[in-house]
Scaffold this motif. Structure first.
Motif, PDB file in Angstrom:
ATOM      1  N   ASP A   4      34.478  69.447   6.880  1.00  0.00           N
ATOM      2  CA  ASP A   4      34.804  69.421   5.543  1.00  0.00           C
ATOM      3  C   ASP A   4      36.158  70.155   5.702  1.00  0.00           C
ATOM      4  N   ILE A   5      36.524  71.123   6.834  1.00  0.00           N
ATOM      5  CA  ILE A   5      37.775  71.804   6.914  1.00  0.00           C
ATOM      6  C   ILE A   5      38.748  70.554   7.287  1.00  0.00           C
ATOM      7  N   GLU A   6      37.951  69.865   8.531  1.00  0.00           N
ATOM      8  CA  GLU A   6      38.960  68.796   8.685  1.00  0.00           C
ATOM      9  C   GLU A   6      39.984  67.427   7.829  1.00  0.00           C
ATOM     10  N   ARG A   7      39.153  67.214   6.443  1.00  0.00           N
ATOM     11  CA  ARG A   7      39.530  66.540   6.274  1.00  0.00           C
ATOM     12  C   ARG A   7      40.437  67.131   5.154  1.00  0.00           C
ATOM     13  N   MET A   8      39.938  68.361   4.604  1.00  0.00           N
ATOM     14  CA  MET A   8      40.998  69.089   4.017  1.00  0.00           C
ATOM     15  C   MET A   8      42.619  69.574   5.075  1.00  0.00           C
ATOM     16  N   LEU A   9      42.479  69.125   6.003  1.00  0.00           N
ATOM     17  CA  LEU A   9      43.765  69.218   6.577  1.00  0.00           C
ATOM     18  C   LEU A   9      44.310  67.818   7.038  1.00  0.00           C
ATOM     19  N   GLN A  10      43.117  66.378   6.765  1.00  0.00           N
ATOM     20  CA  GLN A  10      43.930  65.503   6.766  1.00  0.00           C
ATOM     21  C   GLN A  10      44.619  65.363   5.257  1.00  0.00           C
ATOM     22  N   GLY A  11      44.014  66.212   4.266  1.00  0.00           N
ATOM     23  CA  GLY A  11      44.398  65.896   2.661  1.00  0.00           C
ATOM     24  C   GLY A  11      46.001  66.210   2.602  1.00  0.00           C
ATOM     25  N   MET A  12      45.730  67.832   3.149  1.00  0.00           N
ATOM     26  CA  MET A  12      47.162  67.732   3.103  1.00  0.00           C
ATOM     27  C   MET A  12      48.140  67.021   3.291  1.00  0.00           C
ATOM     28  N   GLY A  13      47.982  66.731   4.329  1.00  0.00           N
ATOM     29  CA  GLY A  13      49.652  65.299   4.778  1.00  0.00           C
ATOM     30  C   GLY A  13      50.077  66.111   5.254  1.00  0.00           C
ATOM     31  N   GLU A  14      50.725  67.498   5.902  1.00  0.00           N
ATOM     32  CA  GLU A  14      51.819  68.561   6.010  1.00  0.00           C
ATOM     33  C   GLU A  14      51.336  68.543   7.852  1.00  0.00           C
ATOM     34  N   LYS A  15      52.415  68.365   8.651  1.00  0.00           N
ATOM     35  CA  LYS A  15      53.120  67.795   9.831  1.00  0.00           C
ATOM     36  C   LYS A  15      52.241  69.412  10.342  1.00  0.00           C
ATOM     37  N   GLU A  16      52.352  71.044   9.699  1.00  0.00           N
ATOM     38  CA  GLU A  16      52.128  72.589  10.746  1.00  0.00           C
ATOM     39  C   GLU A  16      51.664  72.909   9.224  1.00  0.00           C
ATOM     40  N   VAL A  17      50.551  73.656   9.785  1.00  0.00           N
ATOM     41  CA  VAL A  17      49.657  74.995   8.484  1.00  0.00           C
ATOM     42  C   VAL A  17      49.457  75.714   9.485  1.00  0.00           C
ATOM     43  N   PRO A  18      49.663  76.807   8.955  1.00  0.00           N
ATOM     44  CA  PRO A  18      49.348  77.878   9.716  1.00  0.00           C
ATOM     45  C   PRO A  18      47.988  78.486   9.563  1.00  0.00           C
ATOM     46  N   SER A  19      47.903  79.043  11.201  1.00  0.00           N
ATOM     47  CA  SER A  19      46.296  79.098  11.297  1.00  0.00           C
ATOM     48  C   SER A  19      45.694  80.433  10.458  1.00  0.00           C
ATOM     49  N   SER A  20      45.712  81.482   9.709  1.00  0.00           N
ATOM     50  CA  SER A  20      45.797  81.826   8.225  1.00  0.00           C
ATOM     51  C   SER A  20      44.742  81.148   6.927  1.00  0.00           C
ATOM     52  N   SER A  21      45.604  80.023   7.062  1.00  0.00           N
ATOM     53  CA  SER A  21      45.252  79.278   5.641  1.00  0.00           C
ATOM     54  C   SER A  21      43.533  78.670   6.329  1.00  0.00           C
ATOM     55  N   ILE A  22      43.286  78.199   7.726  1.00  0.00           N
ATOM     56  CA  ILE A  22      42.398  77.467   8.307  1.00  0.00           C
ATOM     57  C   ILE A  22      41.393  78.818   8.317  1.00  0.00           C
ATOM     58  N   GLY A  23      41.725  79.948   8.840  1.00  0.00           N
ATOM     59  CA  GLY A  23      40.817  80.824   8.761  1.00  0.00           C
ATOM     60  C   GLY A  23      39.771  81.564   7.374  1.00  0.00           C
ATOM     61  N   GLU A  24      41.120  81.367   5.940  1.00  0.00           N
ATOM     62  CA  GLU A  24      41.256  81.637   4.522  1.00  0.00           C
ATOM     63  C   GLU A  24      39.899  80.425   4.653  1.00  0.00           C
ATOM     64  N   GLN A  25      39.992  79.183   4.838  1.00  0.00           N
ATOM     65  CA  GLN A  25      38.681  78.349   4.399  1.00  0.00           C
ATOM     66  C   GLN A  25      37.632  77.838   4.870  1.00  0.00           C
ATOM     67  N   VAL A  26      37.436  79.211   6.238  1.00  0.00           N
ATOM     68  CA  VAL A  26      36.898  78.822   7.073  1.00  0.00           C
ATOM     69  C   VAL A  26      35.482  80.256   6.598  1.00  0.00           C
ATOM     70  N   MET A  27      36.293  81.385   6.220  1.00  0.00           N
ATOM     71  CA  MET A  27      35.760  81.993   5.099  1.00  0.00           C
ATOM     72  C   MET A  27      35.490  82.610   4.231  1.00  0.00           C
ATOM     73  N   ARG A  28      35.976  81.199   3.304  1.00  0.00           N
ATOM     74  CA  ARG A  28      35.337  81.063   1.851  1.00  0.00           C
ATOM     75  C   ARG A  28      33.933  80.163   1.757  1.00  0.00           C
ATOM     76  N   ARG A  29      33.702  79.241   3.101  1.00  0.00           N
ATOM     77  CA  ARG A  29      32.790  78.091   3.149  1.00  0.00           C
ATOM     78  C   ARG A  29      31.851  79.569   3.965  1.00  0.00           C
TER      79      ARG A  29
END
Length: 167
Positions: A90-115
Motif C-alpha cells: 500500500d505504501i509503495e503504491r501511494m509513493l508511486q501514485g504521488m509522482g514526486e521525485k523526492e518525498v520526506p521520510s516523515s511522510s512515509i513514517g506517518e503513513q506507516v503509523m496510520r496503517r
C-alpha cells in the motif's frame, strides 16, 4: 541469470506462475550444467522517489526498511506476514501514485503509523515510541491519550447495532 550453485549462465525455465495479484512472476529454473533447480522472481522495475531524511541526506526507497520496522513493531502480536506485506505494498503504491521525485521520510513514517494504528494498537504505540523519539513518559502518555480519543470518536460515529425483531 546465473546458477546460484555453479555460476553457469545457461539454464531453462521449467515453470512460471504469477503471484502477488499478478505483480510478480515466479520462475522455476534448471541449470543446464549442474542440473540443480532454483527459483527466481521477476517484477516490474518500479520508479520510486528519493527519500529525504531528517538531516537532508537522500537515499533510494527501500521496502525492506519499512517491512523490518513493521516486523519489529508487530513482534509477538497477532498480525500476519500477509498483513505486513500488504501494508508495505500500500505504501509503495501511494509513493508511486504521488509522482514526486523526492518525498520526506516523515511522510512515509506517518503513513506507516496510520496503517499500524488500524492493524494493531500495541504495535502502533511501539512504532510511534521509536519513530517519534519520545523524550519522557509525558510525551508517551500524550500519544496514548490521542489514541484513546480516536477510539472514542470512532465508537461514537458507529451506529448502534439493533437486534433483529422476532415476528
Amino acid at each position: 541469470m546465473r546458477c546460484p550453485f555453479c555460476q553457469d549462465p545457461e539454464n531453462k525455465v521449467i515453470d512460471s506462475r504469477e503471484s502477488h495479484e499478478g505483480s510478480v512472476i515466479r520462475r522455476r529454473r534448471e541449470c543446464l550444467a549442474c542440473k540443480r533447480r532454483f527459483t527466481t522472481y521477476e517484477r516490474v522495475e518500479e520508479l520510486y522517489p528519493l527519500i529525504v531524511k531528517k538531516d537532508g541526506r537522500r537515499e533510494a526507497f527501500d521496502r525492506e526498511k519499512i517491512l523490518n520496522g513493521l516486523k519489529k513493531a508487530c513482534e509477538k502480536r497477532p498480525v500476519s506476514a500477509a498483513q505486513l506485506e500488504a501494508t508495505v505494498e500500500d505504501i509503495e503504491r501511494m509513493l508511486q501514485g504521488m509522482g514526486e521525485k523526492e518525498v520526506p521520510s516523515s511522510s512515509i513514517g506517518e503513513q506507516v503509523m496510520r496503517r499500524l494504528q488500524q492493524l494493531d494498537e500495541v504495535a502502533y504505540v511501539r512504532f510511534a515510541s521509536v519513530y517519534r523519539s519520545f523524550r519522557d513518559i509525558s510525551e508517551f502518555m500524550h500519544e496514548l491519550k490521542d489514541l484513546l480519543e480516536d477510539q472514542e470518536r470512532e465508537r461514537k460515529a458507529k451506529p448502534p447495532v439493533t437486534p433483529p425483531k422476532d415476528g
